[in-house]
Design a protein around this motif. Structure first.
Motif, PDB file in Angstrom:
ATOM      1  N   ALA A   1      -1.837   4.266  -1.386  1.00  0.00           N
ATOM      2  CA  ALA A   1      -2.503   4.385  -2.693  1.00  0.00           C
ATOM      3  C   ALA A   1      -4.000   4.656  -2.570  1.00  0.00           C
ATOM      4  O   ALA A   1      -4.792   4.189  -3.376  1.00  0.00           O
TER       5      ALA A   1
ATOM      6  N   THR B   1      -1.984  -0.647  -0.723  1.00  0.00           N
ATOM      7  CA  THR B   1      -3.221  -0.453  -1.469  1.00  0.00           C
ATOM      8  C   THR B   1      -4.351  -1.186  -0.747  1.00  0.00           C
ATOM      9  O   THR B   1      -4.144  -1.761   0.320  1.00  0.00           O
TER      10      THR B   1
ATOM     11  N   SER C   1      -7.395   1.065  -7.423  1.00  0.00           N
ATOM     12  CA  SER C   1      -6.078   1.315  -6.856  1.00  0.00           C
ATOM     13  C   SER C   1      -5.173   0.094  -6.980  1.00  0.00           C
ATOM     14  O   SER C   1      -3.998   0.213  -7.347  1.00  0.00           O
ATOM     15  N   GLU C   2      -5.704  -1.080  -6.676  1.00  0.00           N
ATOM     16  CA  GLU C   2      -4.901  -2.301  -6.756  1.00  0.00           C
ATOM     17  C   GLU C   2      -4.379  -2.515  -8.176  1.00  0.00           C
ATOM     18  O   GLU C   2      -3.214  -2.885  -8.381  1.00  0.00           O
TER      19      GLU C   2
ATOM     20  N   ASP D   1      -1.746  -5.233   1.134  1.00  0.00           N
ATOM     21  CA  ASP D   1      -3.156  -5.158   0.756  1.00  0.00           C
ATOM     22  C   ASP D   1      -3.983  -5.580   1.956  1.00  0.00           C
ATOM     23  O   ASP D   1      -3.436  -5.977   2.984  1.00  0.00           O
TER      24      ASP D   1
END
Length: 377
Positions: free
Chosen positions: A18, A53, A62-63, A82
């Motif tokens: 992402a 992400t 993005s998150e 993450d």
């Protein structure tokens, strides 16, 4: 979809990265949520279950975008990754604050995979500095079930990765590196993969197309590949290279539109590893790409003993080659931050003493001047 086994779970061999989501008006901070959700829907429908992400992607959006897109699915239907943003040294004392915020932004109670982000020359000392409490905090979150699997990503050199692994290797479960047929030798990705094998760490891949650089090649190169596999697309060759490496578990692709998503998923319907002839053809193409731009430094170090400034010229030329071949990017500038100012390219006085002893007859002073201009540009 091809699946790979990892500690009793099956991960899609293709993961959705992402970092390059579709955006509005070419503004990286304005993620096109509607198109992103369509892409996630397509990925989920076709078996992709790994989504990656990070804190800094799309200016911090993005998150949020991925959290919204994935929130429409049962939590057990996907694996979310993450990362702790250690690429920014000002974050080093904020691990708890950032981690809690990441959970909120993604709308989840735990991360399936969590990484020390971008271990490199610039931050390795701080990542290893226990006073920041990063490792202890993340291990605690793992004990509490808020991190299911802990690993790290690295853009740094073999030596940087080795330092990190010597300190934390026994606690790491996977590692994400920049790996493609061009960086197999150019960034010494092959040696990095061998290092990870020593620690029994499976490999996650980022930049399989080198930021799109390997998505299209010269007419001559594409003709050679078509002769070997007439039905294979140029991007697919890069993925087939990775499918030929048994250490690779997940390959992340930062797909920016639905067409890229559809084509990449089609490639991952089945494994078609390369044979020796095909592998040799790809490596020849990679060598040709690098040879067109990179300086032929062999790191013989004759130049170093003749430099009145004491510059590590082979190291600087290696970073220059990375910057030139990539067409810019962040790796060289990031590595430069770890080099003292009086040892950077700008410290070259142009005396050409190094050039008098260079077996490759490289115009070193001109290269360092150009590097300085590009870094300041």
């Amino acid at each position: 979809m091809i699946y790979k086994d990892f500690q009793g779970i099956k991960l899609s061999a293709l993961g959705m990265g992402a970092m390059r989501l579709p955006v509005i008006d070419q503004d990286d901070a304005k993620v096109d949520q509607e198109t992103t959700e369509k892409m996630v829907d397509y990925a989920m429908a076709h078996g992709v279950n790994y989504y990656d992400t990070a804190w800094g992607y799309h200016g911090g959006h993005s998150e949020i975008a991925m959290g919204k897109a994935l929130s429409r699915y049962p939590r057990e239907n996907f694996y979310l990754a993450d990362k702790f943003p250690g690429y920014d040294l000002s974050n080093m004392d904020k691990v708890e604050e950032i981690f809690e915020e990441q959970l909120k932004k993604c709308g989840v109670e735990y991360f399936d995979f969590y990484l020390f982000h971008n271990v490199c020359e610039m931050n390795i000392d701080e990542y290893l500095n226990e006073s920041h409490g990063i490792f202890d905090y993340l291990m605690k979150q793992k004990e509490n079930g808020r991190i299911r699997h802990l690993g790290f990503s690295a853009h740094g050199s073999y030596e940087v990765m080795e330092r990190f692994l010597k300190k934390y290797g026994e606690h790491m479960e996977f590692c994400q590196i920049q790996l493609n047929y061009m960086d197999w030798s150019f960034q010494d990705a092959k040696a990095k993969m061998e290092l990870l094998k020593e620690y029994h760490l499976p490999v996650w891949v980022m930049e399989p197309l080198r930021g799109g650089q390997l998505a299209s090649l010269s007419e001559d190169a594409e003709k050679k590949l078509k002769a070997l596999r007439p039905q294979e697309t140029t991007p697919a060759w890069a993925f087939r290279f990775l499918q030929s490496l048994p250490e690779v578990v997940v390959t992340l692709s930062g797909m920016s539109n639905e067409k890229q998503m559809e084509e990449n998923i089609e490639t991952y319907q089945e494994e078609k590893p390369l044979n020796e002839e095909e592998m040799a053809a790809l490596q020849a193409i990679a060598d040709e790409i690098i040879g067109k731009h990179a300086l032929p430094c062999t790191a013989c170090h004759y130049c170093v003993s003749h430099c009145p400034q004491g510059l590590d010229i082979p190291q600087l030329l290696s970073l220059y080659n990375e910057h030139i071949v990539t067409g810019g990017g962040f790796i060289a500038p990031m590595a430069m931050m770890a080099i003292p100012e009086d040892k950077r390219p700008s410290a070259c006085v142009g005396c050409r003493s190094c050039e008098a002893v260079c077996p490759q007859q490289i115009k070193i002073s001109e290269a360092l001047a150009d590097f300085t201009d590009k870094l300041n540009g």
